[in-house]
Design a protein around this motif. Structure first.
Motif: not given
Length: 288
Positions: A6-14
């Motif tokens: 799972a190559q995810l795009e992670v943000s600062a929004d949990h």
């Protein structure tokens, strides 16, 4: 062992990340995966640096999601996250010895199976390179802590993360503990030559240890993507591009055994890896 990358795009929004992770869990369940690997900092990420502001306890919403999903699907989940330093909780008084300094978090990789946290690895090698200083925000793990190796299906899986990939002794210590597959969640920083270095290092760790390497990166701003599945002979079976993506593949225990028989470099070596100890740290537990 069937693995989902799972190559995810992670943000600062949990909260938004919870939605993305839930979708990855559903895709892993759909293909009957044994193992789902999420990237480093999967709970929350800021390309300018991640510290205590993104920390959650092991009883917090991110790990709770992983516990629920692993219990429902039967998939073992490996994920990077940030938690509070030893002896601290959200909003706790840091004490007189720590009050003068900015509090630092712990960068960990958790392994969740059957609704429980079955292992956690604290990142030993903090990324103080290429203009970054993780040690300003994070506390390093103890290099003498027991290596984290878990059995998934018919394979032993060793856990490391991101910058650890540049240190061959980290991989070798896991292999000495029985690992046949190295799992490397990462948020590999973007930059000139960085993707090529990531690829070369993952292949080197596979070749020198005659093991499979599953290196799962983040997609998005400031990171490189290009998650990899490398065979024990160094051949690249899967390489994603730089965009968010989820894919699955099978890792064959017999193929690893055959390569170790053909290339018995582990049996032929003449040196061992001995960690340089630091102050001991207590085991991580899912408490507030």
């Amino acid at each position: 062992m069937r693995v989902t990358i799972a190559q995810l795009e992670v943000s600062a929004d949990h909260s938004a990340n919870v939605v993305v992770v839930r979708q990855a869990c559903a895709e892993a369940a759909l293909v009957s995966a044994d193992l789902l690997v999420l990237p480093e900092y999967a709970s929350g990420y800021d390309p300018r640096g991640v510290g205590i502001e993104h920390a959650e306890s092991l009883a917090g919403p991110f790990v709770q999601l992983l516990r629920e999903q692993s219990a429902e699907t039967g998939v073992t989940i490996v994920a990077g996250m940030v938690t509070f330093p030893e002896g601290a909780a959200h909003g706790a008084d840091p004490g007189p010895d720590r009050a003068a300094a900015a509090p630092r978090a712990s960068n960990i990789v958790v392994v969740v199976r059957g609704g429980e946290v079955v292992g956690a690895y604290r990142k030993v090698h903090l990324y103080d390179a290429f203009g970054h200083r993780e040690s300003d925000r994070l506390e390093p793990g103890d290099p003498a802590a027991p290596p984290l190796v878990v059995t998934v299906g018919d394979l032993a899986v060793g856990i490391m993360t991101c910058y650890d990939l540049r240190f061959p002794e980290s991989a070798r210590r896991l292999v000495d503990a029985g690992a046949q597959v190295l799992v490397v969640p990462a948020a590999w920083a973007a930059g000139p030559g960085k993707v090529d270095q990531w690829r070369v290092l993952a292949r080197a760790r596979a070749i020198e240890n005659t093991c499979a390497v599953l290196a799962v990166g983040q997609a998005g701003k400031g990171v490189s993507g290009h998650s990899l599945l490398v065979g024990p002979d160094g051949s690249v079976a899967i390489e994603l591009a730089d965009a968010a993506a989820v894919t699955s593949a099978d890792i064959d225990a017999a193929g690893i055994a055959a390569e170790r028989d053909r290339n018995p470099s582990l049996a032929n070596r003449r040196y061992t890896v001995v960690p340089v100890p630091t102050a001991p740290t207590a085991p991580l537990t899912p408490t507030d």
